[in-house]
Write a protein that holds these residues in place. Structure first.
Motif, PDB file in Angstrom:
ATOM      1  N   GLU A   1      -3.831  54.128 -50.969  1.00 43.34           N
ATOM      2  CA  GLU A   1      -2.514  53.516 -50.814  1.00 43.34           C
ATOM      3  C   GLU A   1      -2.546  52.327 -49.857  1.00 43.34           C
ATOM      4  OE1 GLU A   1       0.903  56.805 -51.220  1.00 43.34           O
ATOM      5  OE2 GLU A   1      -0.558  57.282 -49.664  1.00 43.34           O
ATOM      6  N   LYS A   2      -1.830  51.275 -50.220  1.00 45.49           N
ATOM      7  CA  LYS A   2      -1.604  50.150 -49.325  1.00 45.49           C
ATOM      8  C   LYS A   2      -0.440  50.496 -48.396  1.00 45.49           C
ATOM      9  CE  LYS A   2      -4.628  47.424 -51.330  1.00 45.49           C
ATOM     10  NZ  LYS A   2      -5.868  46.971 -50.639  1.00 45.49           N
ATOM     11  N   ILE A   3      -0.457  49.900 -47.209  1.00 50.51           N
ATOM     12  CA  ILE A   3       0.582  50.184 -46.219  1.00 50.51           C
ATOM     13  C   ILE A   3       1.416  48.937 -45.981  1.00 50.51           C
ATOM     14  CG2 ILE A   3       1.052  50.916 -43.849  1.00 50.51           C
ATOM     15  CD1 ILE A   3      -1.646  52.374 -43.882  1.00 50.51           C
ATOM     16  N   LEU A   4       2.718  49.059 -46.218  1.00 52.35           N
ATOM     17  CA  LEU A   4       3.679  48.018 -45.887  1.00 52.35           C
ATOM     18  C   LEU A   4       4.474  48.466 -44.675  1.00 52.35           C
ATOM     19  CD1 LEU A   4       5.191  47.408 -49.459  1.00 52.35           C
ATOM     20  CD2 LEU A   4       3.092  46.445 -48.495  1.00 52.35           C
TER      21      LEU A   4
ATOM     22  N   LEU B   1       9.760  48.394 -53.916  1.00 49.63           N
ATOM     23  CA  LEU B   1       8.679  49.355 -54.130  1.00 49.63           C
ATOM     24  C   LEU B   1       8.544  49.737 -55.601  1.00 49.63           C
ATOM     25  CD1 LEU B   1       9.136  51.798 -51.100  1.00 49.63           C
ATOM     26  CD2 LEU B   1       7.454  49.967 -51.347  1.00 49.63           C
TER      27      LEU B   1
ATOM     28  N   GLN C   1       0.533  48.097 -56.897  1.00 42.44           N
ATOM     29  CA  GLN C   1      -0.407  48.949 -56.178  1.00 42.44           C
ATOM     30  C   GLN C   1       0.321  50.171 -55.606  1.00 42.44           C
ATOM     31  OE1 GLN C   1      -3.642  48.869 -55.404  1.00 42.44           O
ATOM     32  NE2 GLN C   1      -4.393  46.804 -55.748  1.00 42.44           N
TER      33      GLN C   1
ATOM     34  N   CYS D   1       1.521  52.394 -52.803  1.00 43.79           N
ATOM     35  CA  CYS D   1       1.705  51.989 -51.407  1.00 43.79           C
ATOM     36  C   CYS D   1       2.676  52.912 -50.694  1.00 43.79           C
ATOM     37  CB  CYS D   1       2.181  50.540 -51.319  1.00 43.79           C
ATOM     38  SG  CYS D   1       3.759  50.237 -52.123  1.00 43.79           S
ATOM     39  N   GLN D   2       2.605  52.843 -49.370  1.00 42.98           N
ATOM     40  CA  GLN D   2       3.529  53.540 -48.481  1.00 42.98           C
ATOM     41  C   GLN D   2       4.270  52.497 -47.654  1.00 42.98           C
ATOM     42  OE1 GLN D   2       4.256  56.866 -47.333  1.00 42.98           O
ATOM     43  NE2 GLN D   2       3.354  57.682 -49.212  1.00 42.98           N
TER      44      GLN D   2
ATOM     45  N   ARG E   1       7.212  57.882 -50.695  1.00 45.47           N
ATOM     46  CA  ARG E   1       6.613  56.559 -50.490  1.00 45.47           C
ATOM     47  C   ARG E   1       7.218  55.808 -49.299  1.00 45.47           C
ATOM     48  NH1 ARG E   1       6.561  53.312 -55.981  1.00 45.47           N
ATOM     49  NH2 ARG E   1       5.371  51.903 -54.632  1.00 45.47           N
TER      50      ARG E   1
ATOM     51  N   ASP F   1      -1.272  46.817 -44.232  1.00 47.38           N
ATOM     52  CA  ASP F   1      -1.896  45.833 -45.113  1.00 47.38           C
ATOM     53  C   ASP F   1      -1.025  44.599 -45.283  1.00 47.38           C
ATOM     54  OD1 ASP F   1      -4.367  47.266 -46.135  1.00 47.38           O
ATOM     55  OD2 ASP F   1      -2.816  48.744 -46.597  1.00 47.38           O
TER      56      ASP F   1
ATOM     57  N   PHE G   1      -2.104  41.262 -53.179  1.00 36.38           N
ATOM     58  CA  PHE G   1      -3.019  42.341 -53.530  1.00 36.38           C
ATOM     59  C   PHE G   1      -3.917  41.988 -54.720  1.00 36.38           C
ATOM     60  CE2 PHE G   1       0.180  45.536 -51.605  1.00 36.38           C
ATOM     61  CZ  PHE G   1      -0.390  45.370 -50.352  1.00 36.38           C
TER      62      PHE G   1
END
Length: 362
Positions: free
Chosen positions: A188-191, A210, A215, A217-218, A243, A261, A321
């Protein structure tokens, strides 16, 4: 030179964080600086500042809108060489204290935003009077200055442009938090967005985006505020509970930024947001809404999206991404841009202003 900083409280917010970071640094330069709070209720920022050498005065542990604060402020005007004020209603209460006490103490006010609810014809006359009690008005971007001059019709000589600053070394040296502590998987990508939950900050658009980000992501949302419960309800309605994480007030923001990220700020308007500078300095791409106060800081470095448009925001994040080269290029540009906003530069410019005004007073 004895300086008093005045602000509504040390709750969460950009101006509050600025004083938390800056006051200890002012004191390190040898300046005698103290803080006056209209509302001294406990907050993490206040607890952190109490660990420094700063003396803190509290007028109440209640509403910042109580007009009796006017009379409580008057004795402080007599004790200090200069008073520096932040935010409304402290802006009004200190101005009225000076007016009714005939104080000669120079006042400085920092305008932190491009917009507020007082902008418009109804408050023009009142604002002209209140701002008129201040020897200098510090604006944190040129756009903030332009819009305020239009509101109060004041002489440009009373305005001073000083960009807000961030302790960039603190972010640079921070060690990334462990994503496993937040139940985030390696895939998971992190925002992350760090901001209060108010209409201005528009977390709702970020949450909706979201659904369009390709991708896995969280999203980590740091902060508190009146729209927090509304955002939680939105997450539930969109079935995004797995999420989105609401982290509340955090004192480890640099570590969280280092873990992310992509850093996002989806505001409807800003002044010179400390969160935007921290985002630029995070070591990851910074994505922000194309609005006054953010465009000036971000354009040519980070990525801008159309305000309130979740499709535009998702497209901006997806493009980062999709290309490692583009991702790294944006990151490099963000780091370079952040260098313009070092807190030490801001402090030196404020000290020069304080010295000038105190000399003029003598």
């Amino acid at each position: 030179m004895r300086i008093l900083q005045v602000i509504n409280s040390l709750g969460t917010g950009g101006a509050e964080k600025l004083l938390l970071d800056a006051i200890p640094k002012y004191i390190e330069t040898g300046v005698s600086m103290e803080l006056l709070l209209l509302d001294g209720r406990d907050h993490p920022f206040l607890a952190a500042l109490k660990k420094s050498q700063c003396k803190i005065h509290v007028l109440s542990k209640g509403s910042v809108y109580n007009p009796l604060h006017i009379f409580k402020i008057i004795p402080f005007l007599k004790q200090f060489d200069l008073v520096h004020v932040h935010l409304f209603p402290a802006l009004y209460w200190v101005a009225l204290s000076k007016f009714i006490s005939f104080s000669k103490t120079p006042l400085v006010f920092t305008e932190h935003n491009t917009s507020n609810r007082r902008r418009g014809w109804l408050f023009k006359a009142i604002d002209r009077f209140m701002y008129g009690r201040y020897s200098r008005i510090v604006t944190i971007t040129s756009e903030v200055g332009t819009l305020l001059k239009k509101q109060i019709g004041d002489k440009k000589e009373r305005f001073k442009l000083i960009h807000n600053g961030v302790a960039l070394d603190t972010i640079e040296k921070a060690v990334a938090a462990n994503f496993l502590d937040f139940s985030i998987s390696e895939e998971e990508k992190i925002l992350i967005q760090v901001s209060s939950f108010t209409e201005q900050k528009d977390q709702e658009t970020l949450i909706k985006s979201l659904l369009l980000i390709e991708q896995p992501c969280q999203l980590l949302l740091v902060g508190t505020g009146p729209r927090l419960e509304l955002c939680k309800q939105q997450v539930k309605a969109l079935h995004l509970e797995q999420r989105v994480q609401f982290l509340g007030t955090r004192m480890d923001v640099p570590q969280l930024l280092k873990m992310a990220d992509v850093v996002v700020l989806s505001s409807h308007y800003e002044g010179l947001s400390l969160s935007s500078i921290e985002g630029l300095a995070s070591g990851s791409p910074f994505v922000a809404s194309r609005v006054p106060g953010l465009t000036e800081v971000v354009e040519g470095a980070g990525v801008l999206f159309s305000v309130g448009d979740e499709k535009s925001l998702a497209a901006a994040i997806n493009s980062l991404f999709e290309s490692t080269t583009y991702y790294n290029e944006v990151t490099t540009l963000c780091l370079k841009r952040a260098g313009r906003y070092n807190i030490d530069k801001m402090i030196q410019e404020h000290l020069a202003l304080y010295t000038q005004l105190c000399k003029n007073q003598n």
